[in-house]
Design a protein around this motif. Structure first.
Motif, PDB file in Angstrom:
ATOM      1  N   LYS A 200      18.345  17.710  -4.349  1.00 43.14           N
ATOM      2  CA  LYS A 200      18.079  16.371  -4.861  1.00 43.14           C
ATOM      3  C   LYS A 200      16.772  15.802  -4.328  1.00 43.14           C
ATOM      4  O   LYS A 200      16.082  15.050  -5.014  1.00 43.14           O
ATOM      5  N   VAL A 201      16.424  16.153  -3.081  1.00 43.60           N
ATOM      6  CA  VAL A 201      15.269  15.539  -2.429  1.00 43.60           C
ATOM      7  C   VAL A 201      13.974  16.272  -2.731  1.00 43.60           C
ATOM      8  O   VAL A 201      12.925  15.639  -2.959  1.00 43.60           O
ATOM      9  N   MET A 202      14.009  17.606  -2.757  1.00 43.91           N
ATOM     10  CA  MET A 202      12.791  18.394  -2.890  1.00 43.91           C
ATOM     11  C   MET A 202      11.939  18.016  -4.096  1.00 43.91           C
ATOM     12  O   MET A 202      10.724  17.822  -3.971  1.00 43.91           O
ATOM     13  N   PRO A 203      12.519  17.894  -5.306  1.00 43.67           N
ATOM     14  CA  PRO A 203      11.670  17.541  -6.446  1.00 43.67           C
ATOM     15  C   PRO A 203      11.000  16.182  -6.308  1.00 43.67           C
ATOM     16  O   PRO A 203       9.938  15.946  -6.888  1.00 43.67           O
ATOM     17  N   LEU A 204      11.584  15.266  -5.517  1.00 39.39           N
ATOM     18  CA  LEU A 204      11.021  13.931  -5.371  1.00 39.39           C
ATOM     19  C   LEU A 204       9.825  13.895  -4.425  1.00 39.39           C
ATOM     20  O   LEU A 204       9.068  12.921  -4.428  1.00 39.39           O
ATOM     21  N   LEU A 205       9.644  14.963  -3.629  1.00 44.53           N
ATOM     22  CA  LEU A 205       8.554  14.965  -2.672  1.00 44.53           C
ATOM     23  C   LEU A 205       7.190  14.948  -3.351  1.00 44.53           C
ATOM     24  O   LEU A 205       6.199  14.525  -2.756  1.00 44.53           O
ATOM     25  N   SER A 206       7.129  15.415  -4.596  1.00 47.01           N
ATOM     26  CA  SER A 206       5.850  15.425  -5.292  1.00 47.01           C
ATOM     27  C   SER A 206       5.297  14.025  -5.490  1.00 47.01           C
ATOM     28  O   SER A 206       4.082  13.832  -5.565  1.00 47.01           O
ATOM     29  N   PHE A 207       6.177  13.027  -5.546  1.00 50.09           N
ATOM     30  CA  PHE A 207       5.711  11.650  -5.725  1.00 50.09           C
ATOM     31  C   PHE A 207       5.178  11.052  -4.428  1.00 50.09           C
ATOM     32  O   PHE A 207       4.602   9.965  -4.448  1.00 50.09           O
ATOM     33  N   GLY A 208       5.366  11.743  -3.304  1.00 51.45           N
ATOM     34  CA  GLY A 208       4.797  11.263  -2.051  1.00 51.45           C
ATOM     35  C   GLY A 208       3.281  11.268  -2.067  1.00 51.45           C
ATOM     36  O   GLY A 208       2.631  10.541  -1.307  1.00 51.45           O
ATOM     37  N   THR A 209       2.683  12.072  -2.956  1.00 50.24           N
ATOM     38  CA  THR A 209       1.230  12.108  -3.073  1.00 50.24           C
ATOM     39  C   THR A 209       0.687  10.759  -3.509  1.00 50.24           C
ATOM     40  O   THR A 209      -0.433  10.376  -3.144  1.00 50.24           O
ATOM     41  N   LEU A 210       1.470  10.015  -4.290  1.00 45.23           N
ATOM     42  CA  LEU A 210       1.036   8.675  -4.716  1.00 45.23           C
ATOM     43  C   LEU A 210       0.824   7.765  -3.513  1.00 45.23           C
ATOM     44  O   LEU A 210      -0.192   7.063  -3.417  1.00 45.23           O
ATOM     45  N   VAL A 211       1.780   7.768  -2.606  1.00 45.34           N
ATOM     46  CA  VAL A 211       1.678   6.918  -1.417  1.00 45.34           C
ATOM     47  C   VAL A 211       0.524   7.389  -0.535  1.00 45.34           C
ATOM     48  O   VAL A 211      -0.257   6.578  -0.023  1.00 45.34           O
ATOM     49  N   THR A 212       0.392   8.696  -0.371  1.00 44.37           N
ATOM     50  CA  THR A 212      -0.670   9.232   0.477  1.00 44.37           C
ATOM     51  C   THR A 212      -2.038   8.890  -0.081  1.00 44.37           C
ATOM     52  O   THR A 212      -2.958   8.514   0.664  1.00 44.37           O
ATOM     53  N   ALA A 213      -2.207   9.018  -1.398  1.00 39.73           N
ATOM     54  CA  ALA A 213      -3.502   8.705  -2.013  1.00 39.73           C
ATOM     55  C   ALA A 213      -3.859   7.237  -1.868  1.00 39.73           C
ATOM     56  O   ALA A 213      -5.043   6.872  -1.839  1.00 39.73           O
ATOM     57  N   ALA A 214      -2.853   6.373  -1.744  1.00 39.42           N
ATOM     58  CA  ALA A 214      -3.114   4.938  -1.628  1.00 39.42           C
ATOM     59  C   ALA A 214      -3.590   4.541  -0.235  1.00 39.42           C
ATOM     60  O   ALA A 214      -4.294   3.535  -0.086  1.00 39.42           O
ATOM     61  N   VAL A 215      -3.242   5.301   0.788  1.00 38.92           N
ATOM     62  CA  VAL A 215      -3.580   4.906   2.163  1.00 38.92           C
ATOM     63  C   VAL A 215      -4.762   5.683   2.725  1.00 38.92           C
ATOM     64  O   VAL A 215      -5.305   5.301   3.762  1.00 38.92           O
ATOM     65  N   LEU A 216      -5.163   6.773   2.053  1.00 39.37           N
ATOM     66  CA  LEU A 216      -6.291   7.566   2.536  1.00 39.37           C
ATOM     67  C   LEU A 216      -7.610   7.019   2.002  1.00 39.37           C
ATOM     68  O   LEU A 216      -7.636   6.311   0.989  1.00 39.37           O
ATOM     69  N   PRO A 217      -8.720   7.351   2.661  1.00 34.74           N
ATOM     70  CA  PRO A 217     -10.029   7.047   2.061  1.00 34.74           C
ATOM     71  C   PRO A 217     -10.156   7.743   0.714  1.00 34.74           C
ATOM     72  O   PRO A 217      -9.537   8.782   0.471  1.00 34.74           O
ATOM     73  N   LEU A 218     -10.971   7.167  -0.169  1.00 30.84           N
ATOM     74  CA  LEU A 218     -11.086   7.703  -1.521  1.00 30.84           C
ATOM     75  C   LEU A 218     -11.534   9.165  -1.523  1.00 30.84           C
ATOM     76  O   LEU A 218     -11.084   9.959  -2.352  1.00 30.84           O
ATOM     77  N   ALA A 219     -12.414   9.556  -0.600  1.00 34.02           N
ATOM     78  CA  ALA A 219     -12.880  10.947  -0.540  1.00 34.02           C
ATOM     79  C   ALA A 219     -11.713  11.894  -0.254  1.00 34.02           C
ATOM     80  O   ALA A 219     -11.559  12.938  -0.905  1.00 34.02           O
ATOM     81  N   ALA A 220     -10.884  11.533   0.723  1.00 26.40           N
ATOM     82  CA  ALA A 220      -9.723  12.353   1.039  1.00 26.40           C
ATOM     83  C   ALA A 220      -8.705  12.336  -0.090  1.00 26.40           C
ATOM     84  O   ALA A 220      -8.041  13.349  -0.367  1.00 26.40           O
ATOM     85  N   ALA A 221      -8.574  11.179  -0.781  1.00 25.13           N
ATOM     86  CA  ALA A 221      -7.652  11.097  -1.918  1.00 25.13           C
ATOM     87  C   ALA A 221      -8.105  12.017  -3.043  1.00 25.13           C
ATOM     88  O   ALA A 221      -7.287  12.663  -3.705  1.00 25.13           O
ATOM     89  N   LEU A 222      -9.419  12.084  -3.275  1.00 24.09           N
ATOM     90  CA  LEU A 222      -9.948  12.995  -4.286  1.00 24.09           C
ATOM     91  C   LEU A 222      -9.622  14.447  -3.941  1.00 24.09           C
ATOM     92  O   LEU A 222      -9.211  15.233  -4.805  1.00 24.09           O
ATOM     93  N   TYR A 223      -9.810  14.799  -2.683  1.00 25.18           N
ATOM     94  CA  TYR A 223      -9.468  16.158  -2.245  1.00 25.18           C
ATOM     95  C   TYR A 223      -7.976  16.425  -2.436  1.00 25.18           C
ATOM     96  O   TYR A 223      -7.572  17.485  -2.944  1.00 25.18           O
ATOM     97  N   LEU A 224      -7.149  15.447  -2.055  1.00 22.17           N
ATOM     98  CA  LEU A 224      -5.700  15.614  -2.144  1.00 22.17           C
ATOM     99  C   LEU A 224      -5.258  15.794  -3.594  1.00 22.17           C
ATOM    100  O   LEU A 224      -4.458  16.683  -3.904  1.00 22.17           O
ATOM    101  N   VAL A 225      -5.782  14.952  -4.480  1.00 20.58           N
ATOM    102  CA  VAL A 225      -5.385  15.028  -5.886  1.00 20.58           C
ATOM    103  C   VAL A 225      -5.848  16.346  -6.501  1.00 20.58           C
ATOM    104  O   VAL A 225      -5.114  17.002  -7.247  1.00 20.58           O
TER     105      VAL A 225
END
Length: 335
Positions: A200-225
């Motif tokens: 139940k939890v594993m498929p939802l982890l992919s949405f954690g990238t949304l939160v991470t991209a919001a708190v990182l600098p834009l350069a790191a968010a670009l790399y992450l995405v």
């Protein structure tokens, strides 16, 4: 971090040269484009490791039924189980960590790139460049403070979040099927403790990238995405290498069995309906015959009664006439 400073400086210099080459096509956003291109080049260089990891996962999946059989036989003897499992992996030319080691080898590269894009260490003024007017060193909160949600900088993040959401949704849908696959194949060694919660939890982890991209600098968010999108596409393309032939055969067998069961049930229902209809028709015919026979018997009884009554009446009339004639003769003789 002084030990890694030369590495960061070299990567920063390489990124600067790449941005200079892209300046003609992307202008002020050339550094942001260089981050995306540089990330794709690094992931392409790591692709052989990803293929090796996929093959390792396939080998482990093929050996899983045999390992389950060993657990049933030697579950009460851990030492014997360990020896038999080691012999099995040795004979198959694999190991319990097959598929894991290539992934672990990629972690240092990911860490170096993340550190480079999130801190700008050794990359000069990397974080001072912009993407469509949004500084690469700013975060989403900074964009909200300069123009709000739909301002120039805010729109850059909204586009980034839309891309992350699309990739996360696709990964979520694929993840649900992947996690549910062992349950569908009917694991021979029984359910693994905690597997239901993980499914139940594993498929939802992919949405954690949304939160991470919001708190990182834009350069790191670009790399992450960019890296997350590459991973999603790469895993989809490597899925045939990751799926064992036994699992594929089991899936085909289950589908064939399902179709056979449906056909058998259909034929059984048709036969049952035929028998019911025949039985109902038989009852109807039997009832009709019984009614006809009953009417015939009733008519026969009625005719018999009528005939008997007629005969009785005729006999009574005959006797009465005989007595009358006898009396008449007697009177005549007396006279």
């Amino acid at each position: 971090m002084s030990l890694f400073s030369p590495l960061f400086t070299s990567l920063g210099s390489l990124l600067t040269h790449l941005a200079d080459g892209l300046d003609v096509a992307f202008g002020a956003s050339a550094t942001a484009a260089a981050i995306v291109v540089f990330t794709c080049v690094v992931r392409l260089a790591l692709h052989p490791l990803a293929r090796s990891a996929a093959r390792g996962e396939r080998k482990r999946a093929e050996l899983a039924p045999r390992l389950a059989e060993l657990r049933r036989k030697h579950g009460k003897d851990p030492e014997r189980l360990k020896q038999e499992a080691a012999a099995m992996y040795r004979k198959a030319g694999s190991s319990p960590l097959a598929g894991c080691l290539p992934m672990l080898a990629q972690l240092p590269v990911f860490y170096v790139m993340y550190h480079l894009f999130s801190t700008g260490d050794g990359a000069g003024n990397l974080l001072e460049h912009t993407l469509l007017g949004a500084p690469l060193g700013d975060r989403w909160t900074d964009a909200l403070a300069h123009g709000g949600l739909v301002g120039g900088r805010g729109l850059v993040y909204l586009g980034l979040f839309a891309l992350v959401g699309a990739v996360a949704t696709w990964t979520y849908l694929r993840g649900r099927k992947t996690v549910a696959a062992p349950a569908a194949t009917g694991a021979a060694d029984g359910p693994v403790p905690g597997m239901a919660a993980m499914a139940k939890v594993m498929p939802l982890l992919s949405f954690g990238t949304l939160v991470t991209a919001a708190v990182l600098p834009l350069a790191a968010a670009l790399y992450l995405v960019t890296s997350t999108t590459w991973t999603a596409v790469e895993r989809a393309l490597l899925q045939p290498l990751r799926t064992s032939q036994e699992q594929t055969g089991s899936l085909v067998d289950r589908q064939a069995e399902g179709r056979a069961e449906e056909q058998t049930e259909g034929r059984a229902e048709e036969q049952t309906e035929g028998r019911v209809e025949a039985h109902a028709a038989g009852r109807s015919n039997g009832q009709a015959k019984g009614q006809a026979q009953g009417r015939a018997r009733s008519q026969a009884r009625s005719r018999a009664r009528s005939q008997a009554k007629g005969r009785a009446q005729g006999q009574a009339k005959g006797r009465a006439k005989g007595r009358a004639k006898s009396r008449t003769k007697g009177r005549t003789s007396a006279t």
